[in-house]
Design a protein around this motif. Structure first.
Motif, PDB file in Angstrom:
ATOM      1  N   VAL A  33       0.725  -1.160  -0.039  1.00  0.00           N
ATOM      2  CA  VAL A  33       0.014   0.077  -0.016  1.00  0.00           C
ATOM      3  C   VAL A  33       0.938   1.382   0.000  1.00  0.00           C
ATOM      4  N   LEU A  34       0.357   2.458  -0.535  1.00  0.00           N
ATOM      5  CA  LEU A  34       0.972   3.653  -0.455  1.00  0.00           C
ATOM      6  C   LEU A  34      -0.137   4.689   0.125  1.00  0.00           C
ATOM      7  N   GLY A  35       0.211   5.226   1.339  1.00  0.00           N
ATOM      8  CA  GLY A  35      -0.775   6.226   1.736  1.00  0.00           C
ATOM      9  C   GLY A  35      -0.154   7.618   1.581  1.00  0.00           C
ATOM     10  N   ILE A  36      -0.874   8.465   0.827  1.00  0.00           N
ATOM     11  CA  ILE A  36      -0.611  10.196   0.885  1.00  0.00           C
ATOM     12  C   ILE A  36      -1.665  10.691   1.725  1.00  0.00           C
ATOM     13  N   MET A  37      -1.386  11.183   2.964  1.00  0.00           N
ATOM     14  CA  MET A  37      -2.578  11.454   3.630  1.00  0.00           C
ATOM     15  C   MET A  37      -1.696  12.768   4.825  1.00  0.00           C
ATOM     16  N   PRO A  38      -2.531  13.887   4.754  1.00  0.00           N
ATOM     17  CA  PRO A  38      -1.803  15.029   5.468  1.00  0.00           C
ATOM     18  C   PRO A  38      -1.532  14.706   6.924  1.00  0.00           C
ATOM     19  N   THR A  39      -0.744  15.789   7.529  1.00  0.00           N
ATOM     20  CA  THR A  39      -0.419  15.525   8.825  1.00  0.00           C
ATOM     21  C   THR A  39      -1.612  15.541   9.590  1.00  0.00           C
ATOM     22  N   GLY A  40      -1.622  14.707  10.786  1.00  0.00           N
ATOM     23  CA  GLY A  40      -2.761  14.824  11.642  1.00  0.00           C
ATOM     24  C   GLY A  40      -3.929  13.855  11.015  1.00  0.00           C
ATOM     25  N   ALA A  41      -3.945  13.132   9.787  1.00  0.00           N
ATOM     26  CA  ALA A  41      -4.864  12.408   9.430  1.00  0.00           C
ATOM     27  C   ALA A  41      -4.877  10.953   9.705  1.00  0.00           C
ATOM     28  N   GLY A  42      -3.897  10.653  10.393  1.00  0.00           N
ATOM     29  CA  GLY A  42      -3.838   9.280  11.060  1.00  0.00           C
ATOM     30  C   GLY A  42      -3.023   8.254  10.265  1.00  0.00           C
ATOM     31  N   VAL A 200      -4.747   8.597  -1.892  1.00  0.00           N
ATOM     32  CA  VAL A 200      -4.643   9.919  -1.600  1.00  0.00           C
ATOM     33  C   VAL A 200      -5.922  10.604  -1.170  1.00  0.00           C
ATOM     34  N   THR A 201      -5.858  10.951   0.278  1.00  0.00           N
ATOM     35  CA  THR A 201      -6.832  11.221   0.928  1.00  0.00           C
ATOM     36  C   THR A 201      -7.257  12.977   0.682  1.00  0.00           C
ATOM     37  N   GLY A 202      -6.089  13.440  -0.081  1.00  0.00           N
ATOM     38  CA  GLY A 202      -6.121  15.177  -0.273  1.00  0.00           C
ATOM     39  C   GLY A 202      -5.314  15.701   0.679  1.00  0.00           C
ATOM     40  N   PHE A 203      -4.887  16.988   0.560  1.00  0.00           N
ATOM     41  CA  PHE A 203      -3.861  17.488   1.211  1.00  0.00           C
ATOM     42  C   PHE A 203      -4.174  18.726   2.138  1.00  0.00           C
TER      43      PHE A 203
END
Length: 678
Positions: A33-42, A200-203
């Motif tokens: 898996v590759l997760g691109i998630m903003p800081t604080g998103a878990g 990618v959950t967004g930035f």
């Protein structure tokens, strides 16, 4: 335990956030898996939770590759506090400690093992990894593997070779907060991820307010920074500077004005940097002034603002550094002070940037890329469009952006506390932010003091005990026993067992002295969609619980003659005086009694006309000193809390402290202080 039970048991959460479920499901299904998630998103939860489930199923230990020692130390401490068996291997350990940790990991005693990338290629670690059962290899801060990113680390390029040497290939997961399209492709290619589940959950960081302030530089910027920090006194903040010289200058300025500030840059010794970072992490310093050397190792959740004294070299740097604010999900501010001088400073820094010394990418090509990034950073500082939208578009996030939280979309006042009251939309926003009343803020501060004491006893940073968001949830739900504490955000089983009773006692004592606040919280719970917020036994059982509690514990009482021994100081707040009085009883070994509270003393002062309680325009209440109170030396100072709320800080002189002692003597000589609280 299944996934939901594990989530609640260890981390105290009732549900997962957007994107977490898909990544966790992918890992549990054996997919990379590759997760691109903003800081604080878990992001951390996305590998920690499946690591627990896979470990429990006998699939082995999870290796987490982390770039900085301080980062892995904080994460391991947090896991241990939550009841998860984890360890780290790095240069701070002795050879004997490393050998023992690897031995325990091989025996399955640890669920997660944190290591630096440099450790992977050592013979000792390769021997361990070749024999142990590995469920997963997780690469944290995965953007470090790309030479197009802002934190390239050559040792990250060796991770894929390490994985290839393993007898059985485990699941490989990678996570980062900031990655452009080219960096994402580098991550997949250089880690040799196999058809990864990519999320990618967004930035966007909705809790952050972005602001650019144009200044001439020098003294004008100094003055703005000092004013900002003074207005946010007591809050935790970071000030980033482009050069060591500016770090020293700003640090000296703050210290000269009585601000508890630390400094951090590459010119300091390792010991000095370590001490500064620890003082900041443990809340012994409120402000850190630093270059970008103060980087990814910052896992402090309650940073309320990040200021940039100079413009960074790229939006990647800026967003990563600004993103260290508000990791707990609460409101925070990111202010960039921009002057034309910053452009020249950064151009000089790029000219002296060390050659890449890599295989495959031309230095001229990298320099041209750096120049493009700098130009985009300059445009961010000069644009009149939405700052939030500008950042999101830069990272390829094309999701709709409705912004009322940047200085280009909301009118803000210069050099004053942000009020945001410019239209109906802004008024509503401020009301949402300031969702604790004066009483709620009083309880929050009591809980924060209790957390600090627990942290000192455990020798861990306060945010590892629990976050500000957890304390805030306690102020709303008012859990007064360990059972109800389980319903608080972030309070898992281990933390409830370790700290629940301490927090519950603070809340119970507060509630008995603030019955109106308790009733208002009950009313809000009944009006909401979740009346159970007040606890598992519901609103009706609250009265029974209070009744049972009062049978066990007597109201505060002290022999009036003992009050002559109370220490009188030049100036104090009423809670400090109450603490000194409580210490007299403690020295006498008196137990089974509630403590004297600031609320009780304020009640006596109000009854005798020395202070009064007034209604504020926003519907809250505040205490004010009357002319009679001023005559005996009670002082007040108008202050602004976060996001514009006004309140009055009341302090007591020697004279007014003596008056309080007299009032208490009169009260307890009557005998009314004894007996059972209803």
């Amino acid at each position: 335990m299944n996934l939901q039970e594990t989530l609640k048991h260890y981390f105290g959460y009732d549900s997962l956030r957007s994107g977490q479920q898909e990544l966790i499901d992918g890992i549990l299904a054996g997919r990379d898996v590759l997760g691109i998630m903003p800081t604080g998103a878990g992001k951390s939860l996305c590998y920690q939770l499946p690591a627990l489930l896979m470990g429990a199923a006998g699939r082995g230990v999870t290796i987490v590759i982390s770039p900085l020692i301080s980062l892995m130390v904080d994460q391991v401490k947090a896991l241990n506090q939550a009841g998860v068996h984890a360890a780290y291997i790095n240069s701070t350990l002795t050879e004997g400690q490393i050998r023992k940790a690897l031995e325990y990991a091989g025996q399955g005693r640890y669920t997660l093992m944190y290591v630096t990338p440099e450790r992977l290629g050592t013979a000792q670690f390769l021997d361990f990894a070749g024999k142990a059962s590995l469920a997963m290899v997780t690469v944290d801060e995965a953007h470090c593997i790309s030479q197009w990113g802002q934190d390239f680390r050559p040792s990250y390029l060796e991770i894929a070779d390490f994985i290839d040497k393993l007898p059985v290939r485990p699941v490989v997961s990678a996570f980062t907060a900031t990655a452009t399209d080219i960096v994402r492709r580098d991550i997949v290619q250089n880690l040799r991820l196999e058809s990864p589940v990519t999320i990618v959950t967004g930035f966007d960081r909705p809790n952050l307010f972005f602001k650019v302030v144009n200044r001439k530089g020098g003294r004008e910027t100094d003055n703005s920074v000092l004013n900002y920090v003074k207005r946010h006194e007591g809050e935790s903040g970071i000030i980033y500077c482009a050069t060591k010289k500016n770090v020293e200058k700003v640090h000296e300025l703050l210290v000269a004005h009585g601000i508890s500030a630390g400094r951090y840059h590459a010119g300091l010794s390792m010991e000095e940097r370590k001490r500064s970072q620890e003082d900041f992490t443990y809340d012994r310093l409120s402000v850190m002034v630093a270059t970008n050397a103060f980087g990814m190792g910052i896992d402090k959740s309650n940073v309320r603002y990040v200021l940039h004294y100079n413009m960074p070299q790229s939006l990647e740097y800026y967003y990563q550094e600004a993103g260290r604010a508000g990791r707990d999900g609460e409101e925070a501010e990111c202010v960039l002070f921009f002057s034309k001088q910053d452009i020249m400073i950064n151009k000089r820094l790029l000219e002296h940037k060390v050659s890449s010394a890599n295989a495959g990418i031309d230095d001229d090509e990298l320099r041209a890329n750096d120049q493009r990034k700098l130009n985009q950073m300059i445009r961010y500082c000069e644009t009149d469009q939405c700052l939030r939208q500008y950042i999101l578009r830069y990272f390829g996030d094309e999701s709709p952006c409705t912004c009322d939280k940047c200085s280009n979309c909301v009118v803000t006042e210069e050099e004053t506390e942000q009020s945001y009251i410019t239209d109906k939309r802004a008024v509503k926003k401020m009301a949402v932010m300031a969702d604790l009343t004066d009483e709620g803020m009083e309880l929050f501060e009591l809980l924060r003091a209790g957390r600090l004491e627990l942290a000192r006893k455990q020798n861990v940073p306060p945010f590892i005990i629990c976050s500000d968001k957890t304390l805030k949830d306690m102020c709303i739900k008012l859990p007064r026993n360990s059972e109800d504490m389980k319903n608080v955000y972030g309070m898992g089983v281990q933390k409830t067992e370790s700290y629940g009773e301490t927090f519950a006692e603070i809340i119970d004592e507060f509630c008995l002295a603030h019955t109106e606040y308790v009733e208002s919280m009950k009313a809000e719970a009944l009006d909401s969609d979740n009346p159970g917020d007040l606890g598992t036994q519901g609103v009706e059982s609250e009265k029974q619980r209070r009744k049972e509690k009062t049978v066990r514990k007597k109201e505060f009482y002290i022999d009036p003659n003992m009050l002559d021994d109370v220490e009188i100081v030049d100036e104090c707040i009423v809670s400090e005086l109450a603490n000194r009085i409580n210490e007299l009883n403690q020295k006498q070994g008196i137990t089974g009694m509630k403590k004297l509270t600031a609320a009780f003393i304020n009640g006596l002062l109000q009854q005798n006309g020395y202070i009064e309680e007034l209604d504020m325009d926003d519907g809250s209440k505040t205490k004010r000193v009357t002319s009679k109170g001023a005559e005996i030396g009670i002082r007040e100072e108008e202050r602004k809390a976060k996001f514009g709320r006004r309140y009055y800080a009341i302090t007591h002189s020697r004279e007014s402290q003596k008056v309080i002692i007299t009032l208490l003597k009169e009260y307890f000589f009557t005998g009314y202080g004894e007996g059972i609280v209803e």
